[in-house]
Design a protein around this motif. Structure first.
Motif, PDB file in Angstrom:
ATOM      1  N   ALA A 123      51.533 -46.400 -22.589  1.00 62.69           N
ATOM      2  CA  ALA A 123      50.080 -46.351 -22.760  1.00 62.69           C
ATOM      3  C   ALA A 123      49.377 -47.149 -21.668  1.00 62.69           C
ATOM      4  O   ALA A 123      48.287 -46.777 -21.222  1.00 62.69           O
ATOM      5  CB  ALA A 123      49.695 -46.876 -24.139  1.00 62.69           C
ATOM      6  N   GLN A 124      49.994 -48.258 -21.218  1.00 60.58           N
ATOM      7  CA  GLN A 124      49.400 -49.021 -20.121  1.00 60.58           C
ATOM      8  C   GLN A 124      49.324 -48.184 -18.850  1.00 60.58           C
ATOM      9  O   GLN A 124      48.430 -48.376 -18.026  1.00 60.58           O
ATOM     10  CB  GLN A 124      50.205 -50.290 -19.864  1.00 60.58           C
ATOM     11  CG  GLN A 124      49.985 -51.380 -20.906  1.00 60.58           C
ATOM     12  CD  GLN A 124      50.453 -52.733 -20.410  1.00 60.58           C
ATOM     13  OE1 GLN A 124      51.313 -52.841 -19.538  1.00 60.58           O
ATOM     14  NE2 GLN A 124      49.887 -53.786 -20.974  1.00 60.58           N
ATOM     15  N   ALA A 125      50.277 -47.256 -18.695  1.00 59.55           N
ATOM     16  CA  ALA A 125      50.272 -46.358 -17.533  1.00 59.55           C
ATOM     17  C   ALA A 125      49.472 -45.094 -17.825  1.00 59.55           C
ATOM     18  O   ALA A 125      49.654 -44.078 -17.145  1.00 59.55           O
ATOM     19  CB  ALA A 125      51.701 -46.014 -17.137  1.00 59.55           C
ATOM     20  N   LYS A 126      48.610 -45.133 -18.846  1.00 55.12           N
ATOM     21  CA  LYS A 126      47.722 -44.025 -19.227  1.00 55.12           C
ATOM     22  C   LYS A 126      48.490 -42.821 -19.768  1.00 55.12           C
ATOM     23  O   LYS A 126      47.992 -41.685 -19.742  1.00 55.12           O
ATOM     24  CB  LYS A 126      46.841 -43.584 -18.051  1.00 55.12           C
ATOM     25  CG  LYS A 126      46.063 -44.708 -17.392  1.00 55.12           C
ATOM     26  CD  LYS A 126      45.172 -45.445 -18.366  1.00 55.12           C
ATOM     27  CE  LYS A 126      44.385 -46.548 -17.665  1.00 55.12           C
ATOM     28  NZ  LYS A 126      43.583 -47.356 -18.608  1.00 55.12           N
ATOM     29  N   GLY A 127      49.697 -43.061 -20.249  1.00 59.76           N
ATOM     30  CA  GLY A 127      50.458 -41.996 -20.887  1.00 59.76           C
ATOM     31  C   GLY A 127      51.255 -41.151 -19.910  1.00 59.76           C
ATOM     32  O   GLY A 127      51.125 -41.275 -18.693  1.00 59.76           O
ATOM     33  N   VAL A 128      52.088 -40.278 -20.474  1.00 56.84           N
ATOM     34  CA  VAL A 128      52.918 -39.406 -19.640  1.00 56.84           C
ATOM     35  C   VAL A 128      52.071 -38.260 -19.115  1.00 56.84           C
ATOM     36  O   VAL A 128      51.053 -37.885 -19.698  1.00 56.84           O
ATOM     37  CB  VAL A 128      54.129 -38.865 -20.432  1.00 56.84           C
ATOM     38  CG1 VAL A 128      55.012 -40.007 -20.884  1.00 56.84           C
ATOM     39  CG2 VAL A 128      53.674 -38.037 -21.627  1.00 56.84           C
ATOM     40  N   SER A 129      52.481 -37.693 -17.994  1.00 55.42           N
ATOM     41  CA  SER A 129      51.730 -36.608 -17.371  1.00 55.42           C
ATOM     42  C   SER A 129      52.113 -35.269 -17.980  1.00 55.42           C
ATOM     43  O   SER A 129      53.007 -35.177 -18.830  1.00 55.42           O
ATOM     44  CB  SER A 129      51.988 -36.587 -15.861  1.00 55.42           C
ATOM     45  OG  SER A 129      53.321 -36.176 -15.599  1.00 55.42           O
ATOM     46  N   THR A 130      51.456 -34.218 -17.514  1.00 56.42           N
ATOM     47  CA  THR A 130      51.705 -32.877 -18.060  1.00 56.42           C
ATOM     48  C   THR A 130      53.061 -32.315 -17.654  1.00 56.42           C
ATOM     49  O   THR A 130      53.502 -31.323 -18.229  1.00 56.42           O
ATOM     50  CB  THR A 130      50.601 -31.911 -17.597  1.00 56.42           C
ATOM     51  OG1 THR A 130      50.549 -31.914 -16.159  1.00 56.42           O
ATOM     52  CG2 THR A 130      49.256 -32.328 -18.156  1.00 56.42           C
ATOM     53  N   VAL A 131      53.707 -32.914 -16.673  1.00 57.38           N
ATOM     54  CA  VAL A 131      55.021 -32.414 -16.247  1.00 57.38           C
ATOM     55  C   VAL A 131      56.145 -33.326 -16.731  1.00 57.38           C
ATOM     56  O   VAL A 131      57.275 -33.229 -16.267  1.00 57.38           O
ATOM     57  CB  VAL A 131      55.088 -32.261 -14.708  1.00 57.38           C
ATOM     58  CG1 VAL A 131      54.083 -31.229 -14.239  1.00 57.38           C
ATOM     59  CG2 VAL A 131      54.862 -33.595 -14.018  1.00 57.38           C
ATOM     60  N   ALA A 132      55.853 -34.197 -17.687  1.00 60.82           N
ATOM     61  CA  ALA A 132      56.862 -35.143 -18.159  1.00 60.82           C
ATOM     62  C   ALA A 132      57.870 -34.456 -19.072  1.00 60.82           C
ATOM     63  O   ALA A 132      57.531 -33.571 -19.853  1.00 60.82           O
ATOM     64  CB  ALA A 132      56.192 -36.288 -18.907  1.00 60.82           C
ATOM     65  N   SER A 133      59.110 -34.889 -18.965  1.00 57.42           N
ATOM     66  CA  SER A 133      60.145 -34.499 -19.914  1.00 57.42           C
ATOM     67  C   SER A 133      60.192 -35.583 -20.990  1.00 57.42           C
ATOM     68  O   SER A 133      60.795 -36.634 -20.804  1.00 57.42           O
ATOM     69  CB  SER A 133      61.507 -34.374 -19.220  1.00 57.42           C
ATOM     70  OG  SER A 133      62.525 -34.109 -20.168  1.00 57.42           O
ATOM     71  N   GLU A 173      49.446 -43.127 -14.352  1.00 53.42           N
ATOM     72  CA  GLU A 173      49.181 -44.209 -13.405  1.00 53.42           C
ATOM     73  C   GLU A 173      50.407 -45.107 -13.277  1.00 53.42           C
ATOM     74  O   GLU A 173      50.495 -46.147 -13.933  1.00 53.42           O
ATOM     75  CB  GLU A 173      47.954 -45.024 -13.849  1.00 53.42           C
ATOM     76  CG  GLU A 173      46.658 -44.246 -13.808  1.00 53.42           C
ATOM     77  CD  GLU A 173      45.445 -45.112 -14.098  1.00 53.42           C
ATOM     78  OE1 GLU A 173      45.587 -46.360 -14.170  1.00 53.42           O
ATOM     79  OE2 GLU A 173      44.340 -44.547 -14.269  1.00 53.42           O
ATOM     80  N   PRO A 174      51.379 -44.713 -12.448  1.00 52.93           N
ATOM     81  CA  PRO A 174      52.563 -45.563 -12.244  1.00 52.93           C
ATOM     82  C   PRO A 174      52.145 -46.918 -11.681  1.00 52.93           C
ATOM     83  O   PRO A 174      51.165 -47.029 -10.941  1.00 52.93           O
ATOM     84  CB  PRO A 174      53.388 -44.763 -11.220  1.00 52.93           C
ATOM     85  CG  PRO A 174      52.850 -43.364 -11.267  1.00 52.93           C
ATOM     86  CD  PRO A 174      51.412 -43.487 -11.628  1.00 52.93           C
ATOM     87  N   GLY A 175      52.901 -47.944 -12.037  1.00 56.99           N
ATOM     88  CA  GLY A 175      52.571 -49.259 -11.505  1.00 56.99           C
ATOM     89  C   GLY A 175      53.358 -50.356 -12.181  1.00 56.99           C
ATOM     90  O   GLY A 175      54.253 -50.100 -12.999  1.00 56.99           O
TER      91      GLY A 175
END
Length: 230
Positions: free
Chosen positions: A152-162, A134-136
């Motif tokens: 963590a405020q952005a709900k963590g990194v996504s599955t495509v994160a480096s 959740e970018p913001g």
């Protein structure tokens, strides 16, 4: 169908190559950042001075009808029941509590006990973007956040994160600075979890391999359905 898919796959591969180059370029970045300017640093300390746009929760002990969530307006004032407008900008929370209590004591309450909580501080915001769920723009209330807490405020990194390419941008004495952090090392305790200050921008790069894999997996069902009806 194959001829239609081929240009799209070429475009995807080109984008992935560009992202790979971008990720490699982060290897030459610094791995730490200096603290922000003293003025910016002051906005994230406990003695935070209230600013326009801040959202406050005002409570008066045992007088529930006077509880209000208020925002400081552009003139630096907030409006409260009975007492009207109160100047707030530039004051600390404790100072504002005393001022509001004095206003209620003057003709309204005998011994008011006022508590004020900063729910959203306009000077304490961090931008989290890139490969996160959740970018913001998120408020920093209280003490500074660490990098992991900001993500963590952005709900963590996504599955495509480096996870090895998390970049933080910060302005120090008018100069824009940047540093790269390895989230994997931080999570393993092999690297310190850096502090994040108001005004910082956190960008999580995408992993080209993971992005390509997810794209292929998403396209596969549509390709199979097309072939089934050929």
């Amino acid at each position: 169908m194959n001829s239609c898919l081929r240009p799209s796959l070429h475009v995807l591969l080109l984008l992935c190559m560009l992202m790979l180059c971008a990720c490699r370029s982060t290897a030459h970045m610094a791995r730490e950042l200096p603290q922000p300017d003293p003025l910016a640093l002051a906005t994230v300390q406990p003695e935070y001075r209230l600013a326009p746009g801040d959202v406050l929760l005002v409570k008066v002990f045992q007088v529930d009808d006077l509880e209000r969530q208020v925002r400081i307006d552009n003139d630096g004032k907030l409006s409260l029941p009975l007492v009207g407008e109160v100047a707030a900008v530039g004051l600390g929370v404790a100072e504002l509590e005393r001022e509001v209590a004095a206003r209620y004591r003057d003709g309204y309450l005998q011994d008011p006990q006022v508590s004020i909580y900063v729910q959203e501080a306009n000077g304490r915001r961090v931008t989290v973007s890139g490969a996160v769920e959740e970018p913001g723009i998120y408020p920093l209330v209280g003490a500074n956040l660490t990098l992991q807490q900001a993500l963590a405020q952005a709900k963590g990194v996504s599955t495509v994160a480096s996870r090895r390419n998390v970049v933080v941008f910060r302005t120090v004495q008018g100069q824009k600075m940047v540093a790269r952090f390895d989230l994997t090392d931080i999570e393993r305790g092999q690297a310190p979890d850096p502090e994040i200050y108001g005004g910082d921008i956190v960008v999580v790069y995408r992993s080209d391999a993971r992005l390509l894999l997810r794209t292929v997996l998403e396209l596969t069902p549509f390709v199979m359905v097309w072939r089934a009806y050929r």
